[in-house]
Design an enzyme around this catalytic site. Sequence first.
Site, PDB file in Angstrom:
ATOM      1  CD  GLU A   1       3.989   1.408   7.119  1.00 48.99           C
ATOM      2  OE1 GLU A   1       4.608   1.958   7.977  1.00 48.99           O
ATOM      3  OE2 GLU A   1       3.755   1.951   5.966  1.00 48.99           O
TER       4      GLU A   1
ATOM      5  CG  ASP B   1      -0.509   0.302   2.658  1.00 48.46           C
ATOM      6  OD1 ASP B   1       0.762  -0.556   2.785  1.00 48.46           O
ATOM      7  OD2 ASP B   1      -0.447   1.290   3.324  1.00 48.46           O
TER       8      ASP B   1
END
Length: 451
Positions: A156, A92
């Site tokens: 994250e 991500d």
Amino acid sequence: MSSNPVAETVASLMPGARAELAELVAFRSVADFDQFPRSESEGAARWVADALTAEGFEDVALLDTPDGTQSVYGYLPGPEGAKTVLLYAHYDVQPPLDEAGWSTPPFELTERDGRWYGRGAADCKGGVIMHLLALRALKANGGIPVHVKFIAEGSEEQGTGGLERYAEEHPDLLTADTIVIGDAGNFRTGLPTVTATLRGMSMVRVQVDTLGGNLHSGQFGGAAPDALAALIRVLDSLRAKDGSTTVDGLTSEASWDGLQYDEEQFRTDAKVLDGVELIGDGTVADRIWARPAVTVLGIDCPPVVGATPSVQASARALVSLRVPPGVDAAEANKLLQAHIEAHTPWGARVSVEQVGQGQPFSADTTSPAYAAMAEAMAVAYPGQEMQYAGQGGSIPLCNTLASLYPRAEILLIGLSEPEAQIHAVNESVSPEELERLSVAEALFLRNYAAM
């Protein structure tokens, strides 16, 4: 780079690595599904899963984590009796911010001036590629001498803790002798560095309310309490005159006794405008690695264009507090909330909602894994000795893993050196750093297996 078979193999793999990174960067995998399609993150997760499968990983799975995102897991068995190493990265990314501010499209990997530009190129899709390159180099030169677990996180950057909670619920999944977190970076390009400490984080959403609705500033201004003005006063109370963070009850005097950060170099790295002062006191390393730091991430208020002459009834802000090692993030969050409530003026109504938290991390740099990495980096970066630095950012998973697996050694390396400008417009990765760190990781796995 000095000639050795592993380095030569990695060099030969670099054109393919660029093509793979371009494919992965193309996914707009921001794990904020109010702004970006969930399908983009799911597509990136499938790409990682397919890459692991192609490398012979077993038990490849898309793990549905409690925050609604997916992490990707795979297991590659090594020789019988070998040690187990967990390789971590995340797929991500941060939002691209103002896409118009990018010199090239943020989700299109573009080469310019010897660097590869694109959101996630360094943080941390490049970390996924780094791990793959290291494993491929070992496979081509005698085989992989350890059992490998691979985990790629899907949220994250959002700090929502999906993988942390999943790991706590499935503690056997990520057990390992050593964990290599590929989400840090060298102190500067060409200087091999392991990150020894990370600051933790507390993130809160602050709302101030003063009126039943907006009022005409000419008719009521001067007596009617302005929520935006009240919020500004609250936020200003979080900093001293020199810019130091001042949260009531939170100490801000610690010092960093390791690698130092030259002030002029920091000004260059941070692109500080001429004549603008740095904030805080102490050394730069003190300020960014050893002390708390508050940042206002955003404010909800009327934009200048289209604003009306009104006294604002409500205003909101998102506030981040970075917490150094030695300070409990939960306690820091309590102090932050209490400070905000105590410094809200005029009896305004204030609510403080915690939206993210992660504990700080400090590694044991005397462990055998660090010796193995130092030897590997000396080969990958000839003439350079491995350095130990702090990092002001947070990787909340580190403390979760340290708590779940207290005997595991944890190393932090990666591609996010200062020139990478992670989280900003025009993020980029140095292909030379990708190549050298892939070599270092491969040699580390070989060194560590022999210990």
